[in-house]
Design an enzyme around this catalytic site. Structure first.
Site, PDB file in Angstrom:
ATOM      1  N   LYS A  39      -3.798  10.760   4.769  1.00 33.00           N
ATOM      2  CA  LYS A  39      -3.404  10.056   5.863  1.00 33.00           C
ATOM      3  C   LYS A  39      -2.272  11.024   6.597  1.00 33.00           C
ATOM      4  O   LYS A  39      -1.114  10.667   6.383  1.00 33.00           O
ATOM      5  CB  LYS A  39      -2.734   8.839   5.396  1.00 33.00           C
ATOM      6  N   HIS A  51      -9.072  11.047   1.283  1.00 34.59           N
ATOM      7  CA  HIS A  51      -8.201   9.916   0.973  1.00 34.59           C
ATOM      8  C   HIS A  51      -6.823  10.032   1.742  1.00 34.59           C
ATOM      9  O   HIS A  51      -5.938   9.385   1.623  1.00 34.59           O
ATOM     10  CB  HIS A  51      -7.886   9.731  -0.529  1.00 34.59           C
ATOM     11  N   HIS A  83       0.695  -1.199  -0.137  1.00 30.93           N
ATOM     12  CA  HIS A  83      -0.168   0.012   0.005  1.00 30.93           C
ATOM     13  C   HIS A  83       0.823   1.189   0.004  1.00 30.93           C
ATOM     14  O   HIS A  83       0.323   2.264   0.033  1.00 30.93           O
ATOM     15  CB  HIS A  83      -0.987   0.121   1.108  1.00 30.93           C
ATOM     16  N   LYS A  89       3.335   4.482  -1.099  1.00 35.65           N
ATOM     17  CA  LYS A  89       3.464   5.242  -2.270  1.00 35.65           C
ATOM     18  C   LYS A  89       4.775   6.024  -2.073  1.00 35.65           C
ATOM     19  O   LYS A  89       4.991   6.901  -1.464  1.00 35.65           O
ATOM     20  CB  LYS A  89       2.333   6.140  -2.553  1.00 35.65           C
ATOM     21  N   ASP A 118       0.813  19.734  18.274  1.00 34.40           N
ATOM     22  CA  ASP A 118       1.363  20.844  18.618  1.00 34.40           C
ATOM     23  C   ASP A 118       1.823  21.667  17.456  1.00 34.40           C
ATOM     24  O   ASP A 118       1.298  21.801  16.428  1.00 34.40           O
ATOM     25  CB  ASP A 118       2.685  20.527  19.780  1.00 34.40           C
ATOM     26  N   ASP A 143      17.547   9.312  -8.505  1.00 38.35           N
ATOM     27  CA  ASP A 143      18.838   9.422  -8.329  1.00 38.35           C
ATOM     28  C   ASP A 143      19.125   9.530  -6.858  1.00 38.35           C
ATOM     29  O   ASP A 143      20.286  10.073  -6.565  1.00 38.35           O
ATOM     30  CB  ASP A 143      19.155  10.677  -8.845  1.00 38.35           C
TER      31      ASP A 143
END
Length: 420
Positions: free
Chosen positions: A315, A313, A134, A136, A320, A141
């Protein structure tokens, strides 16, 4: 995938050792750029890919054959043809609909295409639902890296319509890219030379400096071996130290009791805690499950917003005025107990403030706030359904253990060409 992971030896009790471990692995001196939605993300990633000179490492859960996927497809082929080492790791479920010709053109150009846990359909239905890749991540380089929740698909662009997703990622330049590069290289199955620089640092993190204007970054990830709860523990640790504010924006919210309790406890001691949830979910069960937790949190002062403009979608979270996290991990049983996930933790006041302003604008302009005292209709029906949903979702990881055991692996496209 099995990845050798180095651990810090300690004679401290397990709980103290775990808390101590959360202070290691930070890299100072990084530039971290917040990228909101595909409009900001894709141009930055595609520019970096077009300028690649030596290597591209790319992992994604979803790649579609739409305008975004085709643009990526062309960029990767062009990079491979000019001699760049291109390794693309795709999930067998999220990318299970890609055509053999689409993948074959990549392979023919010299792109190393790998599929994580590919499986043929059974009666026209994909059955490889659990233990997904899952993450991404894109590393170019070993100099610039991208990580977050955005897949390579057109539904992350506003012109997709009402179903376009609201999401976040970051671009990282600096010493932390070496950690992301080493991790991505190891996860791709390539031989990696152990480097002292990637070992968890044996010193306390440097104090964040506004004069330098740099950010500390730490890579954390979840696997099904030694790092099953690292992301969850990072959330718990940050919330336990919260003093003024905490904002969590998460698409699929159904955490374990320890994290749920830490959210509630922060609000009880006066921290302004805000949760931003899906108001227009792409998975109705996810919204229903999250709402089972509302009363538990609302009664202790947690403010809950439901984002209603389009599917959420994201996350991301902040605590603080310094700590933030961006990545692929939801706060539900799939992400916290089964999937392979990766986040970055960020200590950077400027970044934290920017993320806070974006989320605050989202909450004020495009969300509905849940009332503290709700009087639901059909309360007996809701109570019954809620009880069933709560316990099914809560014990979902354990229930999946009854399924036939399998150990998902990355497999070269050439070996799976007729199954994809």
């Amino acid at each position: 995938m099995n990845v050798a992971v180095e651990h810090i030896s300690t004679d401290q009790p397990p709980d103290q050792a775990k808390a101590r471990d959360l202070d290691y692995g930070w890299q100072s001196g990084n530039q971290v750029q917040l990228l909101e939605n595909g409009e900001a993300y894709f141009p930055e990633v595609f520019t970096a890919l077009r300028e690649a000179r030596r290597e591209i490492l790319l992992e994604t859960f979803i790649l579609f054959e739409d305008k975004v996927g085709h643009e990526l497809h062309g960029i990767l082929i062009e990079a491979a043809r000019r001699g760049v080492n291109v390794v693309v790791s795709l999930d067998g479920f999220g990318c299970g609909e890609l055509s053999p010709s689409f993948l074959g053109e990549l392979a023919a150009a010299g792109v190393a295409v790998q599929m994580f846990d590919p499986a043929p359909k059974t009666l026209g239905i994909r059955t490889n639902w659990f233990r997904r890749l899952h993450r991404k991540i894109v590393v170019v380089d070993a100099e610039v890296a991208f990580i977050g929740g955005i897949n390579f698909s057109a539904d992350h662009l506003g012109d997709y319509g009402p179903e376009a997703k609201q999401d976040y990622a970051v671009k990282v330049i600096g010493p932390a890219v070496a950690d992301l590069h080493h991790f991505a290289l190891a996860q791709s199955g390539r031989q990696v030379r152990t480097r002292r620089g990637w070992r968890r640092r044996q010193q306390r993190p440097q104090i964040w400096s506004t004069d330098k204007g740099d950010g500390q970054v730490r890579l954390i990830y979840r696997d099904n071996a030694q790092h099953r709860d690292d992301i969850e523990e990072a959330y718990i640790h940050a919330l336990s130290k919260a003093q003024t504010r905490a904002v969590i924006a998460n698409a699929y919210f159904f955490p374990g009791y320890r994290l749920l309790r830490e959210i509630r406890n922060a609000a009880r001691r006066g921290v302004h805690v805000q949760l931003i949830m899906q108001g227009q979910p792409d998975v109705l069960l996810a919204k229903l499950a999250a709402r089972m937790l509302y009363d538990y949190l609302l009664k202790d002062g947690v403010v809950i917003h439901e984002y209603c403009q389009r599917p959420l979608h994201g996350k991301v979270a902040l605590v603080d005025d310094e700590w933030s996290t961006v990545g692929s991990s939801n706060l539900d049983p799939l992400s916290l107990s089964l999937n392979l996930e990766a986040n970055v933790l960020i200590r950077d006041r400027a970044f934290n403030q920017q993320l806070y302003e974006r989320l605050e604008a989202l909450a004020k302009n495009h969300c509905q706030t849940m009332p503290k005292k709700r009087k639901p209709r059909l309360w007996l029906w809701r109570l019954t359904v809620g009880f069933l949903v709560f316990h099914v979702m809560r014990h979902f990881p354990a229930l999946t253990g009854w399924l036939p055991a399998h150990k998902p692996r990355l497999k070269p496209f050439e070996a799976q060409r007729h199954d994809v």
